[in-house]
Structure formats: structure tokens, C-alpha cells
Motif scaffolding. Structure first.
Motif, PDB file in Angstrom:
ATOM      1  N   UNK A 130       0.862  -1.190   0.000  1.00 11.25           N
ATOM      2  CA  UNK A 130       0.000   0.000   0.000  1.00 11.25           C
ATOM      3  C   UNK A 130       0.888   1.226   0.000  1.00 11.25           C
ATOM      4  N   UNK A 131       0.336   2.341  -0.473  1.00 15.58           N
ATOM      5  CA  UNK A 131       1.137   3.570  -0.594  1.00 15.58           C
ATOM      6  C   UNK A 131       1.386   4.247   0.744  1.00 15.58           C
ATOM      7  N   UNK A 132       0.475   4.058   1.692  1.00 15.06           N
ATOM      8  CA  UNK A 132       0.620   4.702   2.995  1.00 15.06           C
ATOM      9  C   UNK A 132      -0.265   3.981   4.005  1.00 15.06           C
ATOM     10  N   UNK A 133      -0.048   4.289   5.269  1.00  9.86           N
ATOM     11  CA  UNK A 133      -0.793   3.676   6.364  1.00  9.86           C
ATOM     12  C   UNK A 133      -1.978   4.578   6.713  1.00  9.86           C
ATOM     13  N   UNK A 134      -3.151   4.280   6.142  1.00 12.76           N
ATOM     14  CA  UNK A 134      -4.334   5.120   6.329  1.00 12.76           C
ATOM     15  C   UNK A 134      -4.701   5.213   7.811  1.00 12.76           C
ATOM     16  N   UNK A 135      -4.698   6.432   8.319  1.00  7.16           N
ATOM     17  CA  UNK A 135      -5.076   6.737   9.707  1.00  7.16           C
ATOM     18  C   UNK A 135      -4.175   6.068  10.742  1.00  7.16           C
ATOM     19  N   UNK A 136      -3.083   5.446  10.307  1.00  8.94           N
ATOM     20  CA  UNK A 136      -2.203   4.766  11.255  1.00  8.94           C
ATOM     21  C   UNK A 136      -2.733   3.428  11.723  1.00  8.94           C
ATOM     22  N   UNK A 137      -3.670   2.857  10.967  1.00  9.96           N
ATOM     23  CA  UNK A 137      -4.309   1.604  11.410  1.00  9.96           C
ATOM     24  C   UNK A 137      -3.327   0.436  11.442  1.00  9.96           C
ATOM     25  N   UNK A 138      -2.386   0.395  10.493  1.00 11.57           N
ATOM     26  CA  UNK A 138      -1.393  -0.672  10.511  1.00 11.57           C
ATOM     27  C   UNK A 138      -0.424  -0.498  11.680  1.00 11.57           C
ATOM     28  N   UNK A 139       0.087   0.711  11.844  1.00 12.40           N
ATOM     29  CA  UNK A 139       1.042   0.961  12.926  1.00 12.40           C
ATOM     30  C   UNK A 139       0.439   0.666  14.294  1.00 12.40           C
ATOM     31  N   UNK A 140      -0.866   0.855  14.417  1.00 13.37           N
ATOM     32  CA  UNK A 140      -1.545   0.598  15.696  1.00 13.37           C
ATOM     33  C   UNK A 140      -1.522  -0.883  16.060  1.00 13.37           C
ATOM     34  N   UNK A 141      -1.295  -1.755  15.071  1.00 10.32           N
ATOM     35  CA  UNK A 141      -1.291  -3.192  15.323  1.00 10.32           C
ATOM     36  C   UNK A 141       0.060  -3.683  15.847  1.00 10.32           C
ATOM     37  N   UNK A 142       1.087  -2.845  15.724  1.00 11.71           N
ATOM     38  CA  UNK A 142       2.417  -3.241  16.171  1.00 11.71           C
ATOM     39  C   UNK A 142       2.776  -2.589  17.487  1.00 11.71           C
ATOM     40  N   UNK A 143       4.026  -2.773  17.876  1.00 10.21           N
ATOM     41  CA  UNK A 143       4.518  -2.128  19.094  1.00 10.21           C
ATOM     42  C   UNK A 143       5.867  -1.472  18.799  1.00 10.21           C
ATOM     43  N   UNK A 144       6.166  -0.450  19.549  1.00 12.23           N
ATOM     44  CA  UNK A 144       7.406   0.301  19.356  1.00 12.23           C
ATOM     45  C   UNK A 144       8.573  -0.491  19.934  1.00 12.23           C
ATOM     46  N   UNK A 145       9.601  -0.676  19.139  1.00 15.72           N
ATOM     47  CA  UNK A 145      10.844  -1.286  19.605  1.00 15.72           C
ATOM     48  C   UNK A 145      11.736  -0.150  20.100  1.00 15.72           C
ATOM     49  N   UNK A 146      11.793   0.013  21.414  1.00 14.34           N
ATOM     50  CA  UNK A 146      12.467   1.184  21.981  1.00 14.34           C
ATOM     51  C   UNK A 146      13.958   1.214  21.642  1.00 14.34           C
ATOM     52  N   UNK A 147      14.600   0.057  21.650  1.00 10.51           N
ATOM     53  CA  UNK A 147      16.032   0.045  21.348  1.00 10.51           C
ATOM     54  C   UNK A 147      16.290   0.455  19.899  1.00 10.51           C
TER      55      UNK A 147
END
Length: 380
Positions: free
Chosen positions: A208-225
């Protein structure tokens, strides 16, 4: 009534923003109409490739793209004129930012390259065209970017002089403008990645060209390191004035960061971490203004107004508010201009400045030795 057209094709390459504006003085501005015209997919992919990678026939490809973008920009102007039943003689000038392919303001011989042949735009529209805005500022010792802060100052400063405001633009790259309430010095600079790295990752891994509304990113978690590793890039510790582009924060840059990182990280977690990188790199700069070190003057930031494509990423906007709990974070629409049209409007405004022999840069933003009249003029 003086009409101007502004053209902006940013580093996100999501289309050509085209705005018709009425401008009678630097502070007398109104948006008449605006529209985003698509960039043909093949042309878009070639632009992305050339802006981030070396190419065997780079010089020829650049020359051909310059012509193609000139025709595309001209066609956008013709279409919006027809849509509004306006005649070319009613337009004072077109201000075209051009499509950035290279931006190296800190090299031994500072240079920047925006394409979209203004000869073609002026010829096919029969309208005087102003382009090549960045290089005059660089000739005066500046970064050549960002150039939109003077427009932010004219349009978005608090008229009551009570609020310190930040205008945040999130395109492929993010930048901020600091508008002090007391009519003090306006500052502005690039903070780092905006949507660009997230868009590149979505194209490569999620089709996909972009993550609409951040819905994909919301499914993951931030890797702090991994986040800390990326935030360790020297760009983030540089003092302003500073500017960057997708030739620096490219997919190759991201691959290099991943190659350096010793832990496994999933594709979805990379996307979540990239969103956090954008948010933290922006907010770190804003918070540094509010909580300075080394005796710098403190600026209590009250409001952050956001424009650019990042406004449509709901998760990103929420994270900005989470990281800036003592400030309001809202769209520039609250100030009367839709976030999609701020940059295109700014280049209509800059065209007005040039046509009236008025300066268009802010040395406090770009680092130029003085204020200068920007752009070159191609007569109709």
C-alpha cells in the motif's frame, strides 16, 4: 483583486497540490480553490528512484523528468483554471516550488535541485511563472529551506499577541515554524522524517502507498532500542538552521539502521517504530524550545497547528498530543486554512512577493546572511 496560483509537489509524492489564491498584500490572503492532481504512477516511481538512488543514466533521466514535470505542472494549472472558469490573463503569476530531487545544503558546494521546467509552464499556460525559489537563499548563505515560515508568519501569527505558536508541517519530511507572541524572531527548520519512511515501508512490506489513519502501525509495538538507535543519527542533534530531504532519510538509510540493529524486529513493529520516530523527533524539538538548556531563551509553546498529509494519520496526531500534554495540537483548519493547501498557498504567496519585489526568506530560519527576493521569473 490579484490572483496567483501555487504549485507544490512535496517529498511524499502524493500528488500536485494546486491552489488559486487572492493576494492583495502579504497579509491580505484568501484561498479561492485548491485541488490535488495525481502524479502518474510510472512517473512517481521514477521520481522516487532518482531522489533516493544513483542511476546509470542519471543526467538524461533528470533532463527528461524535468520536461515531464513541466508538462504535468502546466496541465494542473490549466485544469484548475477551467474548473473555476478563469482566464489566464486574470492570473498575475504562478509560483512553482518544483519537485525536489536533491538537497545538499551542507556540502562543500551547497546545492539543491528542483525540477519542473518553468519554460514549459509559462508557455503552455500563458501565465508568468516563478520558480527556482531555493537557490537565491542558498546564494546568500542559507539552507534554501524551509521557505514556508514567512507565509506562516503572515497568516498564522496570533493577532492578539498572546499565544506562542508552532506550525508543524508533516509531509515526506517534517518541519516546524515557531511564531512568538511578542513579535520576536521567527524560527523554523526541518526536524527529520515525516511520512516518507513510513510510506516507503508500507510500499515495500504491506503493498500500500501509505498507512491510512495509522491503522497498521496501531497493530504493532514500538521497539524502543531500535527507536533509540535511529534517534542517535547526527541530524537530530544538529542545531538550527538545518534542512534535509528524502535523499538523506531514504529507504537505504532505514535499511542501514536495520542492518546495524542486532535484534529481530517484525515488519509491523518497524512501522510502529517509524511512526514513533516521526513523533518523537518532532516533539523533542518543540519541547527543547519550551525547556531549553545552556542558557537559551525559553519559549513557552501554547499551541501547535499541524498541516500536510500527516494530519490524516489519526494515530500520529494522537501521539503528538500525548507527547505534548501541555499544548493543544490541532489542524491549521482552525486558523482558517485547510492543512492540505498550506504549502501550495505559500508558493502562491511567494510568487506575490517576487512579483512585487518583496523579500521571501527569513534569515533567522534559513541562516542566510540577509533577506532576499526569491525565484526566477519566466514571463508569459
Amino acid at each position: 483583486m490579484a490572483y496567483f496560483i501555487g504549485l507544490m509537489s512535496g517529498t511524499s509524492l502524493d500528488g500536485v497540490d494546486t491552489a488559486i489564491c487572492s493576494i492583495d498584500s502579504p497579509c491580505e490572503f484568501s484561498l479561492i480553490d485548491a485541488h490535488t492532481y495525481p502524479i502518474p504512477e510510472t512517473l512517481k516511481q521514477t521520481l522516487l528512484t532518482l531522489s533516493q538512488e544513483s542511476h546509470a543514466d542519471e543526467l538524461l533521466l533528470y533532463a527528461e523528468l524535468d520536461v515531464q514535470m513541466g508538462h504535468l505542472f502546466a496541465d494542473c494549472c490549466v485544469q484548475i483554471l477551467q474548473k473555476n472558469q478563469l482566464n489566464p490573463v486574470q492570473i498575475s503569476a504562478i509560483g512553482s516550488h518544483g519537485q525536489t530531487l536533491r538537497h545538499f545544503p551542507d556540502s562543500q558546494f551547497p546545492t539543491t535541485l528542483q525540477i519542473g521546467d518553468a519554460n514549459i509552464i509559462a508557455h503552455e499556460t500563458s501565465i508568468t511563472t516563478i520558480a527556482d525559489f531555493r537557490r537565491r537563499d542558498m546564494a546568500a548563505g542559507g539552507q534554501g529551506a524551509p521557505l514556508v515560515p514567512p507565509f506562516h508568519q503572515a497568516l498564522f501569527s496570533d493577532p492578539q499577541k498572546q499565544m506562542n505558536r508552532v506550525v508543524l508541517n508533516i509531509g515526506g519530511i517534517a518541519n516546524i515554524t515557531i511564531l512568538p507572541a511578542d513579535s520576536g524572531t521567527v524560527l523554523g527548520y526541518d526536524t527529520g522524517p515525516g511520512n516518507g519512511l513510513m510510506d516507503d515501508w508500507c510500499c515495500k512490506h504491506f503493498d500500500c502507498d501509505y498507512d491510512a489513519s495509522g491503522k497498521l502501525a496501531a497493530q504493532g509495538k514500538v521497539d524502543k532500542d531500535f527507536l533509540d538507535l535511529m534517534l542517535g543519527d547526527t541530524f537530530f542533534s544538529q542545531k538550527s538552521p538545518k534542512s534535509t530531504g528524502r535523499e538523506y532519510f531514504s529507504y537505504a538509510w532505514l535499511e542501514q539502521q536495520l542492518a546495524t540493529y542486532t535484534n529481530e524486529v517484525s515488519a509491523i513493529d518497524v512501522l510502529s517504530t517509524l511512526l514513533e520516530l516521526t513523533c518523537q523527533s518532532i516533539c523533542n524539538e518543540i519541547l527543547a524550545l519550551a525547556n531549553p538548556v545552556n542558557g537559551q531563551i525559553k519559549t513557552d509553546i501554547d499551541e501547535v497547528f499541524v498541516c500536510g498529509g500527516g494530519v490524516r494519520n489519526t494515530l500520529l496526531m494522537q501521539r503528538l498530543q500525548d507527547l505534548l500534554p501541555d499544548m493543544t495540537v490541532e489542524s491549521t483548519e482552525k486558523l482558517g486554512l485547510h492543512p492540505d493547501w498550506v504549502e501550495a498557498s505559500a508558493f502562491a504567496w511567494l510568487a506575490h512577493q517576487t512579483m512585487n519585489s518583496l523579500t521571501g526568506n527569513l534569515p533567522s530560519v534559513t541562516g542566510a546572511s540577509k533577506s532576499v527576493i526569491l525565484g526566477a521569473i519566466w514571463q508569459a
